[in-house]
Design an enzyme around this catalytic site. Structure first.
Site, short mmCIF file in Angstrom:
data_model
loop_
_atom_site.label_atom_id
_atom_site.label_comp_id
_atom_site.label_asym_id
_atom_site.label_seq_id
_atom_site.Cartn_x
_atom_site.Cartn_y
_atom_site.Cartn_z
N ASP A 105 42.54 34.98 43.63
CA ASP A 105 41.71 33.81 43.35
C ASP A 105 41.78 32.90 44.58
O ASP A 105 41.14 33.17 45.60
CB ASP A 105 42.25 33.17 42.07
CG ASP A 105 41.42 32.02 41.55
OD1 ASP A 105 40.20 32.12 41.54
OD2 ASP A 105 42.03 31.02 41.12
N ASP A 161 45.37 36.09 31.27
CA ASP A 161 45.58 35.18 30.14
C ASP A 161 44.97 33.81 30.38
O ASP A 161 44.67 33.42 31.52
CB ASP A 161 47.07 34.96 29.92
CG ASP A 161 47.69 34.06 31.00
OD1 ASP A 161 47.55 34.39 32.19
OD2 ASP A 161 48.28 33.01 30.65
P1 IMP Z 1 45.90 32.50 43.29
O1 IMP Z 1 47.16 32.14 43.97
O2 IMP Z 1 45.00 31.31 43.08
O3 IMP Z 1 45.15 33.63 43.96
O4 IMP Z 1 46.28 32.91 41.81
C1 IMP Z 1 46.60 34.18 41.44
C2 IMP Z 1 47.01 34.24 39.98
O5 IMP Z 1 46.36 33.24 39.19
C3 IMP Z 1 46.56 35.56 39.39
O6 IMP Z 1 47.50 36.57 39.60
C4 IMP Z 1 46.37 35.20 37.93
O7 IMP Z 1 47.58 35.33 37.22
C5 IMP Z 1 45.93 33.76 37.96
N1 IMP Z 1 44.46 33.66 37.84
C6 IMP Z 1 43.57 33.42 38.82
N2 IMP Z 1 42.31 33.44 38.36
C7 IMP Z 1 42.40 33.72 37.03
C8 IMP Z 1 41.42 33.90 35.97
O8 IMP Z 1 40.18 33.81 36.15
N3 IMP Z 1 41.93 34.17 34.75
C9 IMP Z 1 43.27 34.29 34.49
N4 IMP Z 1 44.20 34.15 35.44
C10 IMP Z 1 43.77 33.85 36.70
MG MG Z 2 48.27 33.98 34.64
#
Ligand code: IMP
Ligand code: MG
Length: 182
Positions: A105, A161
Site C-alpha cells: 500500500d 482485515d
Molecule cells: P503499507 O506499509 O502501507 O504498505 O501497509 C502494508 C500493510 O497494511 C499490509 O500488509 C496490510 O496488512 C495493511 N493494508 C494495506 N492496505 C490494506 C487494505 O486495503 N486492506 C487491509 N489491509 C491493508
Molecule cells: Mg492488517
C-alpha cells in the site's frame, strides 16, 4: 456469511480468480528457485492465507518463517512507524529469501522490513505480493512479482482485515466506507 457480506460494497476478486493467479505465482517460484531451498518470509497476519496457498502451489523444497510488525492498528491509514513484535526464527544469511506480502500500500512498512532483512546478508532478497495498490505509494519498494494491481479502496478478505474482521472471506472485497467511517 450474510453478516460479513452485508458490509461489503463489491467483490473485486473472486476465489477462482485468486486461485488461478496463485497457481501461476507458485509455478514462477518453482522455476526460479529450483535447487535453492528458499525461505518464504511472511509478514503476519494478512499474508497467512496467500502464503498457505502459494507454498502448496510451489513444487520445490522451501521453508517458511514469520514476522509480526505493527503498522495499522485498528485504522486504515499507516502510522509510518514499524515495530517488530516477532522476529524471524531463521538465520537468513546466505539464504535465498522471498518476502511474501498480502498487499503493498504505502510501502512504508515493507521498505523498513526489506532494509532490515538486507542488512542480514541473504544470498538474494525478493518480494512477491498478491496485491499492489500503486496509487498510495509513499516509500519506494521494488516489487518483483505482483498478483494483481488494485484500485485505491480499502480491501478485505483472503487474509486482509479491518480491525481483525473479514480475514476469512474467501473473495477479496471492497469494504463499504461507512463500516470504517464511524
Ligand atoms: P503499507 O506499509 O502501507 O504498505 O501497509 C502494508 C500493510 O497494511 C499490509 O500488509 C496490510 O496488512 C495493511 N493494508 C494495506 N492496505 C490494506 C487494505 O486495503 N486492506 C487491509 N489491509 C491493508
Ligand atoms: Mg492488517
Amino acid at each position: 456469511m450474510s453478516g460479513m457480506r452485508d458490509e461489503v460494497e463489491q467483490t473485486l476478486l473472486t476465489q477462482e480468480q485468486i486461485q488461478k493467479r496463485v497457481t501461476e505465482l507458485g509455478r514462477i517460484l518453482s522455476e526460479e528457485y529450483a535447487g535453492k531451498n528458499p525461505v518464504l518470509v511472511s509478514v503476519l497476519k494478512g499474508a497467512f492465507i496467500f502464503l498457505a496457498d502459494l507454498c502448496r502451489s510451489a513444487d520445490i523444497p522451501c521453508s517458511v518463517d514469520f514476522m509480526i510488525v505493527s503498522s495499522y492498528g485498528a485504522g486504515t491509514e499507516t502510522s509510518g512507524k514499524v515495530k517488530i513484535i516477532k522476529d524471524l526464527d531463521t538465520v537468513i544469511q546466505g539464504r535465498h529469501v522471498i518476502v511474501i506480502e498480502d498487499i503493498v500500500d504505502s510501502g512504508v512498512t515493507l521498505s523498513h522490513i526489506l532494509a532490515m532483512l538486507k542488512a542480514r546478508n541473504p544470498a538474494s532478497l525478493r518480494l512477491m505480493t498478491l496485491l499492489d495498490k500503486p496509487a498510495r505509494r509513499r516509500a519506494h519498494v521494488d516489487v518483483d512479482w505482483t498478483g494483481f494491481q488494485v484500485p485505491d479502496a480499502f480491501l478485505v478478505g483472503y487474509g486482509l482485515d479491518y480491525a481483525e474482521k473479514y480475514r476469512n472471506l474467501p473473495d477479496i472485497c471492497i469494504l463499504k466506507p461507512e463500516v470504517y467511517q464511524a
